[in-house]
Design a protein around this motif. Structure first.
Motif, short mmCIF file in Angstrom:
data_model
loop_
_atom_site.label_atom_id
_atom_site.label_comp_id
_atom_site.label_asym_id
_atom_site.label_seq_id
_atom_site.Cartn_x
_atom_site.Cartn_y
_atom_site.Cartn_z
N HIS A 106 8.26 -3.68 -4.07
CA HIS A 106 6.88 -3.43 -4.21
C HIS A 106 6.54 -3.62 -5.44
CE1 HIS A 106 7.05 -1.91 0.18
NE2 HIS A 106 8.33 -1.51 -0.27
N VAL A 145 13.43 -4.37 -0.07
CA VAL A 145 11.77 -4.69 -0.03
C VAL A 145 11.53 -4.36 -1.50
CG1 VAL A 145 9.63 -4.60 1.24
CG2 VAL A 145 11.66 -4.19 2.34
N GLU A 160 9.12 -2.89 -10.90
CA GLU A 160 9.04 -2.86 -9.23
C GLU A 160 9.62 -1.54 -8.83
OE1 GLU A 160 9.06 -7.57 -8.10
OE2 GLU A 160 11.15 -6.69 -8.75
N ASP A 180 1.81 0.63 -3.20
CA ASP A 180 2.07 -0.28 -2.14
C ASP A 180 3.17 -0.04 -1.22
OD1 ASP A 180 0.47 -2.09 -3.40
OD2 ASP A 180 1.77 -3.33 -4.45
N PHE A 181 4.06 0.49 -1.70
CA PHE A 181 5.09 1.39 -0.93
C PHE A 181 4.70 1.96 0.40
CE2 PHE A 181 7.78 4.98 -0.09
CZ PHE A 181 8.63 4.41 1.00
N LEU A 192 2.34 0.29 2.82
CA LEU A 192 2.79 -0.94 3.79
C LEU A 192 2.91 -0.56 5.28
CD1 LEU A 192 3.92 -3.51 4.22
CD2 LEU A 192 6.32 -2.56 3.75
N CYS A 224 4.81 -8.06 -0.63
CA CYS A 224 6.14 -7.64 -1.03
C CYS A 224 7.03 -8.84 -1.06
CB CYS A 224 6.67 -6.75 0.22
SG CYS A 224 5.87 -5.16 0.68
#
Length: 270
Positions: free
Chosen positions: A96, A94, A38, A101-102, A105, A73
């Motif tokens: 991800h 958070v 992650e 994806d980070f 967002l 998330c």
């Protein structure tokens, strides 16, 4: 000069409590577990005493956290600083699934009508009444063999607990990699667990002001349990052997530690 395999062999022989884990790591193929690691975004909202905290709590609880969960998330942690630098402030952790994806967002939030409506009061504050004093964001990547958040027992209940956020700094990339291996494949995490130092995540810092560094989060029922666990860890024979091994001592691979005691908010998912 030690190469990677040499360091792992040394870790395996030093940490008797984690010898099996370390031995298995030496046999692992390159890239094992890497795909599942992650990415952690740690948002630190620095506040000024007054209405900022209530406004931020409402935004995080009703707008940001639900929208981030809809975007994939989570689980998302939210904590206040009880002891250590930065108070008053709120940390938001958070997870991800990937760096993509980070990066993606913010665009997802901009197109989320439910988020825009729920967060309107916070998002539309004028310059003379800012929503927070400052926002720092640190990006981290989970360790290869601690690749995902471990949600503490009672995280969604009323069970009281505290958290400890620690960052270790090193003077070089090689020293930083050695410290990560001590945790990830050398048995240090297993020594943590058996002495009541319950981990939530371990990660290599990708951004920060004193790289290279690593960050991890522990949880305890209370301050007394924390003190007992750290004392037990410090006296553990496997830890004493590990930390005395040439090449693994603190002066050789760490230059300092930052430490904060955190309290979860009522809306934290960790």
């Amino acid at each position: 000069m030690m190469n990677k395999i040499d360091r792992r062999s040394m870790l395996a022989s030093a940490a008797s409590g984690g010898a099996a884990l370390a031995a298995g790591a030496v046999q692992a193929q390159p890239g094992d577990a890497v795909a599942a690691r992650e990415i952690y975004e740690l948002r630190s909202y620095r506040l000024v005493n007054g209405p900022m905290r209530a406004r931020l709590d409402t935004y995080l609880r009703e707008a940001f956290i639900p929208a981030a969960r809809r975007a994939g998330c989570g689980p998302i942690g939210a904590f206040t600083v009880a002891i250590g630098p930065g108070s008053p402030s709120v940390h938001v952790l958070v997870p991800h699934r990937s760096i993509e994806d980070f990066v993606g967002l913010p665009a997802k939030l901009l197109t989320d009508a439910t988020y825009a409506k729920a967060g309107e009061a916070f998002l539309s504050t004028p310059p003379e009444a800012p929503p927070y004093a400052s926002l720092d964001v640190k990006l981290m990547r989970a360790f290869p063999r601690f690749s995902r958040i471990e949600v503490p027992r009672g995280a969604l209940g009323n069970q009281a607990r505290i958290f400890e956020l620690r960052t270790y700094f090193s003077h070089s990339d090689r020293a930083g990699a050695t410290k990560i291996e001590m945790f990830d494949t050398g048995g240090e995490i297993e020594i943590f667990r058996r002495n009541g130092l319950t981990p939530v995540f371990f990660a290599q810092d990708l951004t920060g002001h004193r790289l290279p560094s690593l960050t991890y989060l522990l949880t305890f029922p209370d301050h007394a349990a924390r003190d007992r666990s750290w004392r037990a860890f410090g006296n553990d024979p496997a830890w004493r052997k590990l930390i005395a091994t040439p090449g693994l001592t603190d002066p050789e691979i760490t230059t300092g530690i930052d430490n904060q005691i955190l309290v979860p908010t009522t809306y934290s998912q960790l």
